[in-house]
Design a protein around this motif. Sequence first.
Motif, PDB file in Angstrom:
ATOM      1  N   PHE A 167       0.912  -1.282   0.136  1.00  0.00           N
ATOM      2  CA  PHE A 167      -0.018   0.050   0.081  1.00  0.00           C
ATOM      3  C   PHE A 167       0.654   1.170   0.144  1.00  0.00           C
ATOM      4  CE2 PHE A 167      -2.355   3.236   2.065  1.00  0.00           C
ATOM      5  CZ  PHE A 167      -3.417   3.278   1.341  1.00  0.00           C
ATOM      6  N   THR A 168       2.053   1.166   0.850  1.00  0.00           N
ATOM      7  CA  THR A 168       2.927   2.255   0.684  1.00  0.00           C
ATOM      8  C   THR A 168       3.325   2.550  -0.546  1.00  0.00           C
ATOM      9  OG1 THR A 168       3.302   1.859   3.091  1.00  0.00           O
ATOM     10  CG2 THR A 168       4.893   3.353   1.985  1.00  0.00           C
ATOM     11  N   VAL A 169       3.976   1.684  -1.418  1.00  0.00           N
ATOM     12  CA  VAL A 169       4.382   1.812  -2.666  1.00  0.00           C
ATOM     13  C   VAL A 169       3.523   2.356  -3.488  1.00  0.00           C
ATOM     14  CG1 VAL A 169       5.474   0.828  -4.658  1.00  0.00           C
ATOM     15  CG2 VAL A 169       6.375   0.375  -2.314  1.00  0.00           C
ATOM     16  N   TRP A 170       2.168   1.860  -3.488  1.00  0.00           N
ATOM     17  CA  TRP A 170       1.148   2.295  -4.405  1.00  0.00           C
ATOM     18  C   TRP A 170       0.335   3.573  -4.137  1.00  0.00           C
ATOM     19  CZ3 TRP A 170      -4.146   3.636  -3.140  1.00  0.00           C
ATOM     20  CH2 TRP A 170      -5.243   3.526  -4.137  1.00  0.00           C
ATOM     21  N   MET A 171       0.456   4.068  -2.695  1.00  0.00           N
ATOM     22  CA  MET A 171       0.213   5.433  -2.552  1.00  0.00           C
ATOM     23  C   MET A 171       1.278   6.365  -2.979  1.00  0.00           C
ATOM     24  SD  MET A 171      -2.241   7.528  -1.449  1.00  0.00           S
ATOM     25  CE  MET A 171      -3.215   6.257  -0.673  1.00  0.00           C
ATOM     26  N   GLY A 172       2.364   5.888  -2.631  1.00  0.00           N
ATOM     27  CA  GLY A 172       3.477   6.805  -3.142  1.00  0.00           C
ATOM     28  C   GLY A 172       3.473   6.923  -4.635  1.00  0.00           C
ATOM     29  N   VAL A 173       3.268   5.958  -5.689  1.00  0.00           N
ATOM     30  CA  VAL A 173       3.123   6.027  -7.150  1.00  0.00           C
ATOM     31  C   VAL A 173       2.041   7.012  -7.425  1.00  0.00           C
ATOM     32  CG1 VAL A 173       2.576   4.930  -9.035  1.00  0.00           C
ATOM     33  CG2 VAL A 173       4.281   4.082  -7.563  1.00  0.00           C
ATOM     34  N   ARG A 174       0.606   6.713  -6.622  1.00  0.00           N
ATOM     35  CA  ARG A 174      -0.332   7.872  -6.970  1.00  0.00           C
ATOM     36  C   ARG A 174      -0.028   9.158  -6.654  1.00  0.00           C
ATOM     37  NH1 ARG A 174      -3.796   5.270 -10.081  1.00  0.00           N
ATOM     38  NH2 ARG A 174      -4.113   3.139  -9.154  1.00  0.00           N
ATOM     39  N   LEU A 175       0.713   9.404  -5.499  1.00  0.00           N
ATOM     40  CA  LEU A 175       1.015  10.665  -5.142  1.00  0.00           C
ATOM     41  C   LEU A 175       1.958  11.551  -6.177  1.00  0.00           C
ATOM     42  CD1 LEU A 175       1.176  10.610  -1.355  1.00  0.00           C
ATOM     43  CD2 LEU A 175      -0.564  11.652  -2.653  1.00  0.00           C
ATOM     44  N   LEU A 176       3.012  10.518  -6.798  1.00  0.00           N
ATOM     45  CA  LEU A 176       3.808  10.875  -7.579  1.00  0.00           C
ATOM     46  C   LEU A 176       3.119  11.435  -8.890  1.00  0.00           C
ATOM     47  CD1 LEU A 176       6.899  11.184  -8.235  1.00  0.00           C
ATOM     48  CD2 LEU A 176       6.746   8.788  -9.134  1.00  0.00           C
ATOM     49  N   PHE A 177       2.311  10.682  -9.364  1.00  0.00           N
ATOM     50  CA  PHE A 177       1.600  10.902 -10.629  1.00  0.00           C
ATOM     51  C   PHE A 177       0.664  12.243 -10.424  1.00  0.00           C
ATOM     52  CE2 PHE A 177       2.810   6.662 -12.004  1.00  0.00           C
ATOM     53  CZ  PHE A 177       3.150   7.014 -13.231  1.00  0.00           C
ATOM     54  N   ARG A 178       0.157  12.474  -9.198  1.00  0.00           N
ATOM     55  CA  ARG A 178      -0.575  13.931  -9.259  1.00  0.00           C
ATOM     56  C   ARG A 178       0.221  14.941  -9.031  1.00  0.00           C
ATOM     57  NH1 ARG A 178      -5.015  11.420  -4.978  1.00  0.00           N
ATOM     58  NH2 ARG A 178      -6.208  10.320  -6.402  1.00  0.00           N
ATOM     59  N   SER A 179       1.371  14.694  -8.732  1.00  0.00           N
ATOM     60  CA  SER A 179       2.261  16.022  -8.845  1.00  0.00           C
ATOM     61  C   SER A 179       3.118  15.967  -9.948  1.00  0.00           C
ATOM     62  CB  SER A 179       3.290  16.055  -7.569  1.00  0.00           C
ATOM     63  OG  SER A 179       3.849  14.808  -7.546  1.00  0.00           O
ATOM     64  N   GLY A 180       3.076  15.170 -11.107  1.00  0.00           N
ATOM     65  CA  GLY A 180       3.734  14.891 -12.326  1.00  0.00           C
ATOM     66  C   GLY A 180       4.043  16.337 -13.045  1.00  0.00           C
ATOM     67  N   LYS A 181       3.370  17.220 -12.985  1.00  0.00           N
ATOM     68  CA  LYS A 181       3.573  18.588 -13.699  1.00  0.00           C
ATOM     69  C   LYS A 181       4.844  19.254 -12.971  1.00  0.00           C
ATOM     70  CE  LYS A 181      -0.333  19.405 -16.275  1.00  0.00           C
ATOM     71  NZ  LYS A 181       0.000  19.851 -17.726  1.00  0.00           N
ATOM     72  N   SER A 182       4.817  19.010 -11.546  1.00  0.00           N
ATOM     73  CA  SER A 182       5.803  19.727 -11.022  1.00  0.00           C
ATOM     74  C   SER A 182       7.267  18.772 -11.072  1.00  0.00           C
ATOM     75  CB  SER A 182       5.714  20.137  -9.576  1.00  0.00           C
ATOM     76  OG  SER A 182       5.504  18.777  -8.903  1.00  0.00           O
ATOM     77  N   LEU A 183       7.065  17.777 -11.675  1.00  0.00           N
ATOM     78  CA  LEU A 183       8.373  17.047 -11.762  1.00  0.00           C
ATOM     79  C   LEU A 183       9.107  17.117 -13.164  1.00  0.00           C
ATOM     80  CD1 LEU A 183       7.138  13.517 -10.157  1.00  0.00           C
ATOM     81  CD2 LEU A 183       8.899  15.323  -9.363  1.00  0.00           C
ATOM     82  N   PHE A 184       8.246  17.315 -13.898  1.00  0.00           N
ATOM     83  CA  PHE A 184       8.609  17.521 -15.406  1.00  0.00           C
ATOM     84  C   PHE A 184       8.092  18.769 -15.936  1.00  0.00           C
ATOM     85  CE2 PHE A 184       8.590  17.067 -19.849  1.00  0.00           C
ATOM     86  CZ  PHE A 184       9.865  16.557 -20.421  1.00  0.00           C
ATOM     87  N   SER A 185       8.865  19.922 -15.915  1.00  0.00           N
ATOM     88  CA  SER A 185       8.285  21.170 -16.317  1.00  0.00           C
ATOM     89  C   SER A 185       9.044  21.691 -17.658  1.00  0.00           C
ATOM     90  CB  SER A 185       8.812  22.086 -15.302  1.00  0.00           C
ATOM     91  OG  SER A 185       8.519  23.497 -15.723  1.00  0.00           O
ATOM     92  N   PHE A 186       7.953  21.831 -18.523  1.00  0.00           N
ATOM     93  CA  PHE A 186       8.242  22.183 -19.833  1.00  0.00           C
ATOM     94  C   PHE A 186       8.780  23.769 -19.788  1.00  0.00           C
ATOM     95  CE2 PHE A 186       5.827  19.105 -21.825  1.00  0.00           C
ATOM     96  CZ  PHE A 186       6.561  18.467 -22.784  1.00  0.00           C
ATOM     97  N   ASP A 187       8.444  24.509 -18.624  1.00  0.00           N
ATOM     98  CA  ASP A 187       8.865  25.988 -18.451  1.00  0.00           C
ATOM     99  C   ASP A 187      10.336  25.829 -18.252  1.00  0.00           C
ATOM    100  OD1 ASP A 187       6.608  27.080 -19.137  1.00  0.00           O
ATOM    101  OD2 ASP A 187       5.846  26.962 -17.092  1.00  0.00           O
ATOM    102  N   GLU A 188      10.850  24.671 -17.412  1.00  0.00           N
ATOM    103  CA  GLU A 188      12.008  24.947 -17.159  1.00  0.00           C
ATOM    104  C   GLU A 188      12.839  24.373 -18.276  1.00  0.00           C
ATOM    105  OE1 GLU A 188      15.742  25.218 -14.924  1.00  0.00           O
ATOM    106  OE2 GLU A 188      13.837  25.808 -14.405  1.00  0.00           O
ATOM    107  N   ILE A 189      12.424  23.228 -19.187  1.00  0.00           N
ATOM    108  CA  ILE A 189      13.078  22.878 -20.209  1.00  0.00           C
ATOM    109  C   ILE A 189      13.131  24.031 -21.488  1.00  0.00           C
ATOM    110  CG2 ILE A 189      12.996  21.378 -22.274  1.00  0.00           C
ATOM    111  CD1 ILE A 189      11.619  19.366 -20.369  1.00  0.00           C
TER     112      ILE A 189
END
Length: 155
Positions: free
Chosen positions: A18-40
């Motif tokens: 469950f911990t890994v599952w929840m971590g993956v869910r949270l990771l995908f919800r903050s996906g825009k902040s992880l990969f920023s076209f503005d920064e690129i």
Amino acid sequence: MHYTLILIPFISAFIGWFTVWMGVRLLFRSGKSLFSFDEIRRKITHPDNVQQIMPLVEAHIDHFLREKLSAEMPMISMFIGEKTIQQLKGIFIAEIQTLFPDMLSQYLDKLERELDLKKILAVQLRKPLRKARIMAGVFGFAVGLVQAGLLLFWR
């Protein structure tokens, strides 16, 4: 008490999964902040980075003016000397230095609209994430077995 000991590894396995599952869910919800076209965009269009590719551009322009142009239009090449080639290269390079940042920025805008990064990441990471959840469950189960064993030992 024995039923509780039997449940400990299964509860631990579920917690790990469950911990890994929840971590993956949270990771995908903050996906825009992880990969920023503005920064690129800022990195690619920064003048220093544009300057780094200019020698390659200049070499291509030089090859075009000296080789391709004379092969395609031999009459023009008869009237173009070294001084004219250098002037044309300077004009082309100045125009490209102005054009590149805008052109690359527009291309990144188009790319950002067309790419579904969340979907691409989900497809690419599906197997590794499934393995991570399974491994977390197995590890949790093993930790639960150790906990249950320690409880039996200290009884």
